[in-house]
Motif scaffolding. Structure first.
Motif, PDB file in Angstrom:
ATOM      1  N   ARG A 304       0.890  -1.225  -0.076  1.00 32.48           N
ATOM      2  CA  ARG A 304       0.012   0.105   0.038  1.00 32.48           C
ATOM      3  C   ARG A 304       0.939   1.282  -0.079  1.00 32.48           C
ATOM      4  N   LEU A 305       1.882   1.063   0.749  1.00 29.19           N
ATOM      5  CA  LEU A 305       2.932   2.341   0.886  1.00 29.19           C
ATOM      6  C   LEU A 305       3.448   2.561  -0.614  1.00 29.19           C
ATOM      7  N   TYR A 306       3.750   1.448  -1.175  1.00 29.27           N
ATOM      8  CA  TYR A 306       4.286   1.502  -2.680  1.00 29.27           C
ATOM      9  C   TYR A 306       3.158   2.243  -3.453  1.00 29.27           C
ATOM     10  N   LYS A 307       1.996   1.847  -3.439  1.00 25.94           N
ATOM     11  CA  LYS A 307       1.113   2.123  -4.343  1.00 25.94           C
ATOM     12  C   LYS A 307       0.696   3.915  -4.065  1.00 25.94           C
ATOM     13  N   SER A 308       0.651   3.949  -2.699  1.00 25.17           N
ATOM     14  CA  SER A 308       0.252   5.513  -2.627  1.00 25.17           C
ATOM     15  C   SER A 308       1.375   6.276  -2.952  1.00 25.17           C
ATOM     16  N   LEU A 309       2.635   5.915  -2.882  1.00 30.61           N
ATOM     17  CA  LEU A 309       3.841   6.911  -3.213  1.00 30.61           C
ATOM     18  C   LEU A 309       3.792   6.945  -4.707  1.00 30.61           C
ATOM     19  N   LYS A 310       3.376   5.872  -5.445  1.00 32.11           N
ATOM     20  CA  LYS A 310       3.265   5.797  -6.877  1.00 32.11           C
ATOM     21  C   LYS A 310       2.368   6.979  -7.451  1.00 32.11           C
ATOM     22  N   GLU A 311       1.183   6.994  -6.728  1.00 31.50           N
ATOM     23  CA  GLU A 311       0.281   7.895  -7.142  1.00 31.50           C
ATOM     24  C   GLU A 311       0.652   9.245  -6.862  1.00 31.50           C
ATOM     25  N   LYS A 320       7.225  -9.113  -3.194  1.00 28.68           N
ATOM     26  CA  LYS A 320       6.380  -9.851  -2.725  1.00 28.68           C
ATOM     27  C   LYS A 320       6.682 -10.850  -1.813  1.00 28.68           C
ATOM     28  N   ALA A 321       7.889 -11.270  -1.566  1.00 25.93           N
ATOM     29  CA  ALA A 321       8.262 -12.407  -1.058  1.00 25.93           C
ATOM     30  C   ALA A 321       7.942 -12.428   0.504  1.00 25.93           C
ATOM     31  N   GLU A 322       7.312 -13.345   1.071  1.00 29.40           N
ATOM     32  CA  GLU A 322       6.619 -13.411   2.348  1.00 29.40           C
ATOM     33  C   GLU A 322       7.455 -12.535   3.390  1.00 29.40           C
ATOM     34  N   ARG A 323       8.916 -12.989   3.694  1.00 30.26           N
ATOM     35  CA  ARG A 323       9.307 -12.387   4.818  1.00 30.26           C
ATOM     36  C   ARG A 323       9.859 -10.889   4.700  1.00 30.26           C
ATOM     37  N   ILE A 324       9.534 -10.200   3.393  1.00 27.82           N
ATOM     38  CA  ILE A 324       9.912  -9.022   3.393  1.00 27.82           C
ATOM     39  C   ILE A 324       8.688  -8.166   2.687  1.00 27.82           C
ATOM     40  N   ARG A 325       7.677  -8.834   2.668  1.00 25.96           N
ATOM     41  CA  ARG A 325       6.564  -8.078   2.084  1.00 25.96           C
ATOM     42  C   ARG A 325       6.014  -6.639   2.637  1.00 25.96           C
ATOM     43  N   ASP A 326       6.597  -6.617   4.154  1.00 25.46           N
ATOM     44  CA  ASP A 326       5.978  -5.335   4.724  1.00 25.46           C
ATOM     45  C   ASP A 326       6.719  -4.177   4.491  1.00 25.46           C
ATOM     46  N   PHE A 327       7.994  -4.630   3.840  1.00 21.03           N
ATOM     47  CA  PHE A 327       9.243  -3.342   3.534  1.00 21.03           C
ATOM     48  C   PHE A 327       8.875  -2.806   2.427  1.00 21.03           C
ATOM     49  N   VAL A 328       9.519  -1.338   2.166  1.00 19.98           N
ATOM     50  CA  VAL A 328       9.662  -1.160   0.872  1.00 19.98           C
ATOM     51  C   VAL A 328      11.290  -0.757   0.535  1.00 19.98           C
ATOM     52  N   ARG A 329      11.727  -0.786  -0.501  1.00 15.85           N
ATOM     53  CA  ARG A 329      13.319  -0.359  -0.627  1.00 15.85           C
ATOM     54  C   ARG A 329      13.353   0.896  -1.388  1.00 15.85           C
ATOM     55  N   ILE A 330      14.059   1.899  -0.718  1.00 15.37           N
ATOM     56  CA  ILE A 330      13.923   3.151  -1.333  1.00 15.37           C
ATOM     57  C   ILE A 330      15.390   3.440  -1.887  1.00 15.37           C
ATOM     58  N   THR A 331      15.557   3.947  -2.970  1.00 17.75           N
ATOM     59  CA  THR A 331      16.900   4.489  -3.390  1.00 17.75           C
ATOM     60  C   THR A 331      17.027   5.722  -3.184  1.00 17.75           C
ATOM     61  N   VAL A 332      18.195   6.206  -2.538  1.00 18.59           N
ATOM     62  CA  VAL A 332      18.561   7.399  -2.104  1.00 18.59           C
ATOM     63  C   VAL A 332      18.702   8.258  -3.517  1.00 18.59           C
ATOM     64  N   GLY A 333      17.842   9.217  -3.410  1.00 23.85           N
ATOM     65  CA  GLY A 333      18.040  10.186  -4.294  1.00 23.85           C
ATOM     66  C   GLY A 333      18.858  11.271  -4.028  1.00 23.85           C
ATOM     67  N   THR A 334      18.428  12.568  -4.584  1.00 26.70           N
ATOM     68  CA  THR A 334      19.246  13.764  -4.083  1.00 26.70           C
ATOM     69  C   THR A 334      18.566  14.170  -2.759  1.00 26.70           C
ATOM     70  N   PRO A 335      19.015  15.184  -2.348  1.00 19.00           N
ATOM     71  CA  PRO A 335      18.571  15.544  -0.947  1.00 19.00           C
ATOM     72  C   PRO A 335      17.079  16.176  -0.962  1.00 19.00           C
TER      73      PRO A 335
END
Ligand SMILES: *Cc1c(COP(=O)(O)O)cnc(C)c1O
Length: 352
Positions: A304-311, A320-335
């Motif tokens: 849901r976090l991924y989807k709302s950020l995409k919006e 989607k893997a079970e053990r990490i489905r609660d996470f999101v991975r965020i690439t570090v961009g500019t400040p």
């Protein structure tokens, strides 16, 4: 699937790359690219003369680039292999060294299981500890192809060099491949150990710290006999696997070390600041030495976090893997990217 496909591949599940939208509508924090352009030297590398030479094949030995990489990393040219992205090298490693099987973590680079399947290599999957760290002792005495991403992906967690050295020492009859795609953002490199251990390969890429994901350039450093094995497979599949433009840009990037060191340090600083803010917002943030953060928050669904950020126009990566489905991975961009991201996450939290 057609009826002509070799049945060997009918169950193959391909790697799913992160989204690559072809417009500029997003702040793109989903595939760990550098938010800064390549160095001025790289931007100047492709003049008209170089483009005219495209009628000629590229140097299959990648001689000049290998020479430069060797002097940059303090090894002999015979210890360097250059490839069309480091994914190619990983594939060659499974092909060449996977006879007795392979071993890697349950949560790691998603391409390893695909290459194992593709090459018919049996995979031993080793769970990370509950805190998502690798227990190096789990990797002792396996004597097969061992793959360790260091820092690991998508967690960002790094192992010290001494721990990896022990893994190499405890697997004298298997090749240990250390995938250092993210090493330039603050972890320790194992390159020097390749002189001491004839079973150790260090794999690196221009895609992340050198801002050249689109050029497709990776390289490996290892004992010359391991490099010769990978070379055998390269010359048996695609001898001209690195094109002329990429070779020139790759050479130019090595003349810009100060530029890249500065950009990597800036990314690391931006990462640590964003990690702190996310923690203050109640997020669980794994300690990252890479150019991304792996985060979750109780009560937040990763997808849901991924989807709302995409919006909101921000792309991050959800797995989607079970053990990490609660996470999101965020690439570090500019400040500035990170400010916008954090603002949107704060709003998402409120609107919940
Ligand atoms: C990005 C990445 C690679 C490979 O990238 P290339 O673009 O093919 O060089 C390899 N390993 C890990 C862990 C990565 O994240």
């Amino acid at each position: 699937m057609s009826r002509f496909l070799n049945s060997r591949y009918s169950a193959l599940e391909a790697y799913v790359p992160g989204e690559q939208p072809q417009d500029k509508a997003y702040i793109k924090l989903n595939t760990n690219e550098l938010p800064y352009p390549p160095s001025p030297e790289v931007l100047a590398a492709l003049g008209k003369g170089a483009l005219e030479e495209l009628r000629l094949y590229s140097d299959p030995a990648c001689g000049r680039l290998r020479e430069k990489l060797a002097s940059f990393y303090g090894c002999k040219k015979e210890c360097v292999f250059v490839s069309n992205g480091s994914d190619d090298i990983l594939n060659f490693a499974f092909m060449a060294f996977g006879k007795n099987g392979a071993a890697f973590a349950d949560i790691t680079y998603g391409f390893y299981p695909v290459f194992a399947e593709l090459n018919g290599v049996a995979a031993k999957i080793i769970p990370l500890r509950p805190d998502f760290t690798i227990d190096p002792r789990d990797y002792y005495g396996l004597n097969r192809l061992v793959l360790i991403a260091n820092p690991n992906a998508p967690t960002g967690v790094a192992l010290p060099v001494e721990e990896i050295e022990r893994v190499a020492r405890q697997n004298p009859d298997g090749v240990v491949l250390v995938d250092e795609a993210y090493v330039d953002f603050g972890a320790q490199s194992c390159v020097k150990l390749t002189r001491k251990y004839d079973n150790l390969i260090v794999c690196m890429t221009y895609s992340k710290s050198r801002a050249m994901a689109g050029a497709r350039l990776g390289f490996a450093i290892a004992n010359p006999s391991l490099i010769a094995d990978i070379d055998l497979l390269k010359y048996s599949t695609n001898p001209y696997n690195v094109n002329r433009m990429t070779l020139l840009c790759g050479e130019a990037a090595l003349d810009s070390e100060a530029y890249y060191r500065e950009k990597c340090a800036l990314v690391a600083k931006t990462r640590d600041a964003a990690a702190k803010e996310l923690q203050e917002m109640g997020f669980y943030v794994l300690p990252s030495k890479a150019n991304f953060l792996f985060v979750k928050k109780d009560g937040f669904c990763g997808e849901r976090l991924y989807k709302s950020l995409k919006e909101c126009g921000i792309l991050v990566r959800h797995f989607k893997a079970e053990r990490i489905r609660d996470f999101v991975r965020i690439t570090v961009g500019t400040p500035e990217d990170m400010d916008i991201l954090l603002e949107n996450i704060a709003q998402t939290a409120q609107g919940r």
